[in-house]
Design a protein around this motif. Structure first.
Motif, PDB file in Angstrom:
ATOM      1  N   GLY A  57     -36.211  -0.485 -34.112  1.00 50.27           N
ATOM      2  CA  GLY A  57     -37.346  -0.507 -33.195  1.00 50.27           C
ATOM      3  C   GLY A  57     -37.144  -1.472 -32.048  1.00 50.27           C
ATOM      4  N   ALA A  58     -36.637  -2.670 -32.353  1.00 54.00           N
ATOM      5  CA  ALA A  58     -36.409  -3.664 -31.306  1.00 54.00           C
ATOM      6  C   ALA A  58     -35.317  -3.219 -30.351  1.00 54.00           C
ATOM      7  N   VAL A  59     -34.269  -2.607 -30.869  1.00 51.65           N
ATOM      8  CA  VAL A  59     -33.182  -2.136 -30.004  1.00 51.65           C
ATOM      9  C   VAL A  59     -33.655  -0.966 -29.153  1.00 51.65           C
ATOM     10  N   TYR A  60     -34.472  -0.109 -29.722  1.00 52.31           N
ATOM     11  CA  TYR A  60     -35.072   0.990 -28.955  1.00 52.31           C
ATOM     12  C   TYR A  60     -35.823   0.420 -27.755  1.00 52.31           C
ATOM     13  N   ASP A  61     -36.622  -0.620 -27.974  1.00 52.91           N
ATOM     14  CA  ASP A  61     -37.367  -1.233 -26.874  1.00 52.91           C
ATOM     15  C   ASP A  61     -36.433  -1.823 -25.826  1.00 52.91           C
ATOM     16  N   LEU A  62     -35.328  -2.439 -26.277  1.00 53.20           N
ATOM     17  CA  LEU A  62     -34.359  -2.980 -25.323  1.00 53.20           C
ATOM     18  C   LEU A  62     -33.783  -1.885 -24.429  1.00 53.20           C
ATOM     19  N   CYS A  63     -33.519  -0.738 -25.024  1.00 46.19           N
ATOM     20  CA  CYS A  63     -32.967   0.368 -24.247  1.00 46.19           C
ATOM     21  C   CYS A  63     -33.968   0.855 -23.195  1.00 46.19           C
ATOM     22  N   THR A  64     -35.225   0.997 -23.572  1.00 43.98           N
ATOM     23  CA  THR A  64     -36.223   1.457 -22.601  1.00 43.98           C
ATOM     24  C   THR A  64     -36.408   0.431 -21.492  1.00 43.98           C
ATOM     25  N   GLN A  65     -36.342  -0.866 -21.827  1.00 45.04           N
ATOM     26  CA  GLN A  65     -36.440  -1.903 -20.810  1.00 45.04           C
ATOM     27  C   GLN A  65     -35.235  -1.869 -19.870  1.00 45.04           C
ATOM     28  N   ALA A  66     -34.035  -1.614 -20.422  1.00 41.25           N
ATOM     29  CA  ALA A  66     -32.829  -1.579 -19.600  1.00 41.25           C
ATOM     30  C   ALA A  66     -32.897  -0.469 -18.561  1.00 41.25           C
ATOM     31  N   LEU A  67     -33.532   0.645 -18.918  1.00 37.75           N
ATOM     32  CA  LEU A  67     -33.651   1.758 -17.974  1.00 37.75           C
ATOM     33  C   LEU A  67     -34.572   1.415 -16.803  1.00 37.75           C
ATOM     34  N   GLU A  68     -35.439   0.421 -16.974  1.00 45.25           N
ATOM     35  CA  GLU A  68     -36.337   0.007 -15.894  1.00 45.25           C
ATOM     36  C   GLU A  68     -35.832  -1.240 -15.187  1.00 45.25           C
ATOM     37  N   GLY A  69     -34.673  -1.759 -15.602  1.00 48.34           N
ATOM     38  CA  GLY A  69     -34.167  -3.014 -15.049  1.00 48.34           C
ATOM     39  C   GLY A  69     -33.276  -2.834 -13.843  1.00 48.34           C
ATOM     40  N   ASP A  70     -32.380  -3.833 -13.650  1.00 50.05           N
ATOM     41  CA  ASP A  70     -31.534  -3.875 -12.453  1.00 50.05           C
ATOM     42  C   ASP A  70     -30.188  -3.201 -12.641  1.00 50.05           C
ATOM     43  N   GLY A  71     -29.992  -2.490 -13.769  1.00 46.21           N
ATOM     44  CA  GLY A  71     -28.740  -1.775 -14.000  1.00 46.21           C
ATOM     45  C   GLY A  71     -27.664  -2.597 -14.672  1.00 46.21           C
ATOM     46  N   ARG A  72     -27.931  -3.867 -14.950  1.00 46.83           N
ATOM     47  CA  ARG A  72     -26.938  -4.729 -15.589  1.00 46.83           C
ATOM     48  C   ARG A  72     -26.960  -4.555 -17.108  1.00 46.83           C
ATOM     49  N   SER A  73     -25.811  -4.771 -17.708  1.00 47.92           N
ATOM     50  CA  SER A  73     -25.726  -4.787 -19.165  1.00 47.92           C
ATOM     51  C   SER A  73     -26.189  -6.145 -19.685  1.00 47.92           C
ATOM     52  N   VAL A  74     -26.717  -6.144 -20.901  1.00 47.81           N
ATOM     53  CA  VAL A  74     -27.137  -7.394 -21.552  1.00 47.81           C
ATOM     54  C   VAL A  74     -26.656  -7.375 -22.991  1.00 47.81           C
ATOM     55  N   VAL A  75     -26.470  -8.571 -23.553  1.00 42.53           N
ATOM     56  CA  VAL A  75     -26.104  -8.707 -24.957  1.00 42.53           C
ATOM     57  C   VAL A  75     -27.216  -9.473 -25.666  1.00 42.53           C
ATOM     58  N   GLU A  76     -27.714  -8.912 -26.772  1.00 42.20           N
ATOM     59  CA  GLU A  76     -28.750  -9.553 -27.569  1.00 42.20           C
ATOM     60  C   GLU A  76     -28.248  -9.723 -28.998  1.00 42.20           C
ATOM     61  N   ARG A  77     -28.706 -10.807 -29.650  1.00 39.86           N
ATOM     62  CA  ARG A  77     -28.316 -11.084 -31.035  1.00 39.86           C
ATOM     63  C   ARG A  77     -29.514 -10.879 -31.958  1.00 39.86           C
ATOM     64  N   PHE A  78     -29.251 -10.230 -33.091  1.00 43.16           N
ATOM     65  CA  PHE A  78     -30.271 -10.034 -34.109  1.00 43.16           C
ATOM     66  C   PHE A  78     -29.751 -10.590 -35.429  1.00 43.16           C
ATOM     67  N   GLY A  79     -30.620 -11.332 -36.129  1.00 41.65           N
ATOM     68  CA  GLY A  79     -30.227 -11.892 -37.411  1.00 41.65           C
ATOM     69  C   GLY A  79     -31.404 -12.005 -38.346  1.00 41.65           C
ATOM     70  N   TYR A  80     -31.135 -12.518 -39.520  1.00 43.50           N
ATOM     71  CA  TYR A  80     -32.159 -12.647 -40.567  1.00 43.50           C
ATOM     72  C   TYR A  80     -33.089 -13.814 -40.258  1.00 43.50           C
ATOM     73  N   SER A  81     -34.373 -13.632 -40.455  1.00 45.75           N
ATOM     74  CA  SER A  81     -35.364 -14.680 -40.262  1.00 45.75           C
ATOM     75  C   SER A  81     -35.771 -15.250 -41.618  1.00 45.75           C
ATOM     76  N   ASP A  82     -35.416 -16.530 -41.885  1.00 44.03           N
ATOM     77  CA  ASP A  82     -35.785 -17.148 -43.151  1.00 44.03           C
ATOM     78  C   ASP A  82     -37.291 -17.327 -43.263  1.00 44.03           C
ATOM     79  N   GLU A  83     -37.963 -17.562 -42.129  1.00 50.28           N
ATOM     80  CA  GLU A  83     -39.390 -17.807 -42.156  1.00 50.28           C
ATOM     81  C   GLU A  83     -40.184 -16.553 -42.487  1.00 50.28           C
ATOM     82  N   ASP A  84     -39.715 -15.418 -42.019  1.00 52.18           N
ATOM     83  CA  ASP A  84     -40.468 -14.174 -42.222  1.00 52.18           C
ATOM     84  C   ASP A  84     -39.496 -13.032 -42.390  1.00 52.18           C
ATOM     85  N   ALA A  85     -39.253 -12.648 -43.617  1.00 59.96           N
ATOM     86  CA  ALA A  85     -38.274 -11.597 -43.885  1.00 59.96           C
ATOM     87  C   ALA A  85     -38.709 -10.255 -43.335  1.00 59.96           C
TER      88      ALA A  85
END
Length: 386
Positions: A57-85
Motif C-alpha cells: 500500500g505504501a509503495v503504491y502511494d509512492l508510485c502515484t505521487q511520483a507520477l505527479e512529481g518532477d520526473g525524478r527517481s527516488v529511493v525509499e527504505r522500508f523496515g520493521y517497526s518495533d513500536e508498532d508491528a
C-alpha cells in the motif's frame, strides 16, 4: 522490473504513463529479492509486487505521487517497526530499499526501458542497469547492456568513461546470469566509490530435460513449466514420447537419450532428470551427463537400482568425483507416492540445489530463512560436519 516485462511492454505500447517501484536493496528477512517490482499507471491499475503484501500500500502511494512529481527517481527504505508491528513496515523483520521511477512520454529513461522491457518480454539476454545511490542527477539513469558488450543509454554527456565501466560490470553479471548490485566510482573507475547500481539480468528460461516418457515424467513436466523451465522430454521409444502424452512439454524428442544429450547445448542452469531406470538407457546417458557443467543431474530408481547403476558407471570409467554429483535416488524424502508427489519431491531437490537449501524443515530450525551465498557455504559446511 524485468519480472513484469510482459505487462509493462503492453503499457508502453498503449501509451500509458506509469511509475515503477523496484527492490534495489535487501537486508535481513524480506519476502522478495532484488529486481522485484510493482508498477502503477495513472488510472490506478497495478501489476507486480515488491513485498508480498507487507508494504504494498505504501509503495503504491509512492508510485502515484511520483507520477505527479518532477520526473525524478527516488529511493525509499522500508523496515520493521518495533513500536508498532502493524504500522507500515516489514513485519518479517527485514529491510528493503525501493527505487521509484516515473515512466512518462518525456522521461529520459523511456527509450532504454522500452528496449529492455521488449527484450525481456521476448526472453532475450540483456542486463538493465540503474543508478540507485549517488548524485541526484544520476539517480535512476539507465543502460541496457547486451551479451556482446554493446549498450544503449547514457549517464550524461560528461560520463562516457562511466558508461563503459557500467557496461563492463553489467556484462560480467550477464555472463553468470545473476542480478546484483555493483559499487563503482563516479569517475568510472572500478573501485567502490560514490555510485551504487542495480544490475538486473534477464536470461532465456533455463532448460529441464526429462529422460524417460513415463507417467512420472508427465507430472514433472507440469511442475517444471510451473517453475519457469523450458522442458524437453526425450525417449527412444516413439510409442511413448508423444504430444498426446506430454501436452505441456515445450519439446518432445524421439532419440537415444545419450545421443540427444551429446548434441544438445547445456549451461550451468540446466537440470537433467533421468527417469528411465533402465541400465541400457541410464548408463550411457549418465556417463555423458556427469561430465557436463550442468546444475543438477538426478536419476530415479530404488537403492538397489542405484547401487547397480553406480557399479556399471564405475566400470564405464566414471570417477568418484563425477559420481558424487549424481542425485540418486532422485528427490527429497517427502514420503511421495503418486507421480505428482514424486514430481514435487524432485522439484524441491532441484530448488534446494539451486539456492543451497538444506532440505530440512524450517519449523524449529534456527538458521535465517533468507541467506546470502557466503552464509549458505558456512551452513553447508557445519551441517556436513554434524
Amino acid at each position: 522490473m524485468l519480472d513484469i516485462a510482459q505487462e509493462l511492454s503492453q503499457w508502453l505500447e498503449e501509451g500509458r504513463a506509469f511509475a515503477v517501484a523496484t527492490v534495489v536493496g535487501v537486508s535481513g528477512s524480506a519476502p522478495r529479492g532484488l529486481g522485484a517490482a510493482l508498477a502503477v499507471d495513472r488510472d490506478g491499475n497495478a501489476v507486480g509486487s515488491v513485498s508480498g503484501g507487507c508494504v504494498e500500500g505504501a509503495v503504491y502511494d509512492l508510485c502515484t505521487q511520483a507520477l505527479e512529481g518532477d520526473g525524478r527517481s527516488v529511493v525509499e527504505r522500508f523496515g520493521y517497526s518495533d513500536e508498532d508491528a502493524f504500522a507500515v513496515g516489514l513485519t518479517c523483520g527485514g529491510i528493503v530499499d525501493i527505487l521509484v521511477t516515473p515512466v512518462t512520454a518525456d522521461a529520459q529513461v523511456l527509450t532504454v526501458l522500452r528496449s529492455a522491457l521488449g527484450d525481456a518480454a521476448r526472453n532475450g539476454s540483456a542486463a538493465l542497469t540503474r543508478v540507485i545511490r549517488g548524485p541526484a542527477e544520476l539517480l535512476g539513469k539507465s543502460l541496457l547492456v547486451r551479451p556482446d558488450g554493446a549498450y544503449e543509454g547514457s549517464h550524461g554527456d560528461d560520463h562516457a568513461t562511466l558508461d563503459g565501466t557500467v557496461a563492463a560490470e553489467a556484462r560480467a553479471l550477464l555472463e553468470v546470469g545473476r542480478t546484483d548490485t555493483v559499487e563503482i566510482s563516479e569517475d568510472g573507475s572500478h573501485c567502490p566509490g560514490g555510485l551504487t547500481l542495480l544490475v538486473e539480468v534477464n536470461m532465456p528460461p533455463p532448460c529441464m530435460i526429462v529422460f524417460g516418457a513415463i507417467d512420472f515424467a508427465a507430472a514433472l513436466v507440469r511442475v517444471g513449466k510451473f517453475l519457469g523451465y523450458h522442458v524437453t522430454v526425450c525417449d527412444a521409444r516413439p510409442v511413448f514420447a508423444t504430444r498426446a502424452r506430454f501436452p505441456d512439454a515445450d519439446d518432445i524428442v524421439v532419440d537415444w537419450p545419450h545421443r540427444y544429450l551429446s548434441r544438445t547445448e547445456t549451461d550451468g542452469r540446466t537440470v537433467l532428470c533421468v527417469l528411465t531406470h533402465d541400465a541400457k538407457f541410464d548408463v550411457p546417458l549418465l556417463h555423458e551427463a556427469l561430465r557436463m557443467p550442468v546444475a543438477y543431474v538426478g536419476a530415479m530408481g530404488s537403492r538397489r537400482t542405484h547401487a547397480d547403476r553406480e557399479r556399471r558407471l564405475r566400470e564405464a570409467g566414471v570417477g568418484e568425483r563425477e559420481l558424487a554429483r549424481l542425485r540418486s535416488p532422485i528427490g527429497l524424502d517427502l514420503g511421495a507416492r503418486t507421480p505428482e508427489e514424486t514430481a514435487l519431491s524432485i522439484a524441491a531437490e532441484i530448488i534446494a540445489a539451486r539456492h543451497g537449501g538444506t532440505g530440512i524443515p524450517l519449523t524449529g530450525a534456527q538458521m535465517p530463512i533468507h541467506r546470502a551465498a557466503g552464509e549458505l557455504a558456512v551452513l553447508r559446511a557445519v551441517l556436513g560436519a554434524a
